[in-house]
Write a protein that holds these residues in place. Structure first.
Motif, mmCIF file in Angstrom:
data_model
loop_
_atom_site.group_PDB
_atom_site.id
_atom_site.type_symbol
_atom_site.label_atom_id
_atom_site.label_comp_id
_atom_site.label_asym_id
_atom_site.label_seq_id
_atom_site.Cartn_x
_atom_site.Cartn_y
_atom_site.Cartn_z
ATOM 1 N N VAL A 40 0.837 -1.198 0.000
ATOM 2 C CA VAL A 40 0.000 0.000 0.000
ATOM 3 C C VAL A 40 0.877 1.254 0.000
ATOM 4 C CG1 VAL A 40 -1.773 1.261 1.270
ATOM 5 C CG2 VAL A 40 -1.869 -1.229 1.134
ATOM 6 N N GLU A 41 1.952 1.245 0.772
ATOM 7 C CA GLU A 41 2.899 2.354 0.804
ATOM 8 C C GLU A 41 4.295 1.791 1.016
ATOM 9 O OE1 GLU A 41 0.405 5.500 3.504
ATOM 10 O OE2 GLU A 41 2.205 4.651 4.366
ATOM 11 N N ALA A 42 5.265 2.464 0.415
ATOM 12 C CA ALA A 42 6.654 2.090 0.659
ATOM 13 C C ALA A 42 7.561 3.245 0.268
ATOM 14 C CB ALA A 42 7.043 0.847 -0.137
ATOM 15 N N ALA A 43 8.426 3.627 1.177
ATOM 16 C CA ALA A 43 9.466 4.587 0.846
ATOM 17 C C ALA A 43 10.491 3.888 -0.045
ATOM 18 C CB ALA A 43 10.122 5.113 2.116
ATOM 19 N N PRO A 66 -0.638 2.748 -6.465
ATOM 20 C CA PRO A 66 0.075 3.949 -6.919
ATOM 21 C C PRO A 66 -0.287 5.139 -6.040
ATOM 22 C CG PRO A 66 -1.603 3.276 -8.524
ATOM 23 C CD PRO A 66 -1.634 2.290 -7.405
ATOM 24 N N GLY A 67 0.638 6.065 -5.926
ATOM 25 C CA GLY A 67 0.378 7.230 -5.080
ATOM 26 C C GLY A 67 0.998 8.481 -5.650
ATOM 27 N N CYS A 68 0.770 9.559 -4.965
ATOM 28 C CA CYS A 68 1.283 10.867 -5.365
ATOM 29 C C CYS A 68 2.814 10.812 -5.442
ATOM 30 C CB CYS A 68 0.824 11.921 -4.362
ATOM 31 S SG CYS A 68 1.407 13.571 -4.762
ATOM 32 N N PRO A 69 3.381 11.171 -6.587
ATOM 33 C CA PRO A 69 4.842 11.054 -6.748
ATOM 34 C C PRO A 69 5.657 11.988 -5.859
ATOM 35 C CG PRO A 69 3.836 12.012 -8.710
ATOM 36 C CD PRO A 69 2.725 11.611 -7.805
ATOM 37 N N THR A 75 7.155 6.687 -3.037
ATOM 38 C CA THR A 75 8.239 6.588 -4.018
ATOM 39 C C THR A 75 8.599 5.136 -4.314
ATOM 40 O OG1 THR A 75 9.874 6.875 -2.252
ATOM 41 C CG2 THR A 75 9.252 8.851 -3.514
ATOM 42 N N GLY A 76 8.555 4.301 -3.304
ATOM 43 C CA GLY A 76 8.871 2.889 -3.512
ATOM 44 C C GLY A 76 7.802 2.173 -4.317
ATOM 45 N N THR A 77 6.526 2.392 -3.962
ATOM 46 C CA THR A 77 5.449 1.715 -4.704
ATOM 47 C C THR A 77 5.437 2.180 -6.151
ATOM 48 O OG1 THR A 77 3.877 3.356 -3.863
ATOM 49 C CG2 THR A 77 3.955 1.240 -2.736
ATOM 50 N N ASN A 78 5.601 3.470 -6.389
ATOM 51 C CA ASN A 78 5.617 3.964 -7.770
ATOM 52 C C ASN A 78 6.808 3.414 -8.548
ATOM 53 O OD1 ASN A 78 3.256 5.413 -7.330
ATOM 54 N ND2 ASN A 78 4.318 7.303 -6.840
#
Length: 110
Positions: A40-43, A66-69, A75-78
Motif C-alpha cells: 500500500v505504501e513504501a518509501a 500507486p500514489g502521489c509522486p 516513491t517505492g510503490t511507484n
C-alpha cells in the motif's frame, strides 16, 4: 494444532537477542510464505522494498497501490510499478489473481 495454538517461525534459536539486521532477513521469510504481495505504501529505502525484492526474486506477484509522486511514502510503490509490479487499481482483479495462486498452491499440496 497451528490453528488453535499459533506458530513461531524463526531461523534463530529461542532466546536469541534481537538485532536490527534480522528484520531484513525476516522479510525473506514473509515473502516466501506469501502467494502474492500487496504493498500500500513504501518509501524508496524501506523494509517493504526489501520484502518486495524477495517476493519478485521468488516469482511472486507484487501489487502496488500507486500514489502521489511527491509523497515520500509512495516513491517505492511507484518505482515498483515502473519496474513491472502490478498496479493495484481494481480490488476484484487482485482477489481473482490471489485466488488462482492459492488454488495453484493447494493443488501442489494434495
Amino acid at each position: 494444532r497451528i490453528l488453535s495454538h499459533g506458530l513461531l517461525l524463526s531461523e534463530y534459536p529461542p532466546g536469541t537477542p534481537i538485532q536490527k539486521f534480522q528484520f531484513l532477513e525476516r522479510n525473506r521469510i514473509i515473502a516466501g510464505l506469501s502467494s502474492s504481495l500487496i504493498i500500500v505504501e513504501a518509501a524508496k529505502r524501506s523494509g517493504t522494498m526489501n520484502t518486495a525484492s524477495h517476493a519478485l526474486d521468488q516469482g511472486k506477484d507484487v501489487y502496488c497501490l500507486p500514489g502521489c509522486p511527491t509523497e515520500s511514502f509512495f516513491t517505492g510503490t511507484n518505482q515498483l510499478i515502473a519496474e513491472g509490479a502490478i498496479p493495484l487499481l481494481d480490488p476484484e482483479e487482485v482477489s481473482k489473481s490471489i485466488r488462482l495462486n492459492v488454488d495453484k498452491w493447494e493443488s501442489r499440496l494434495l
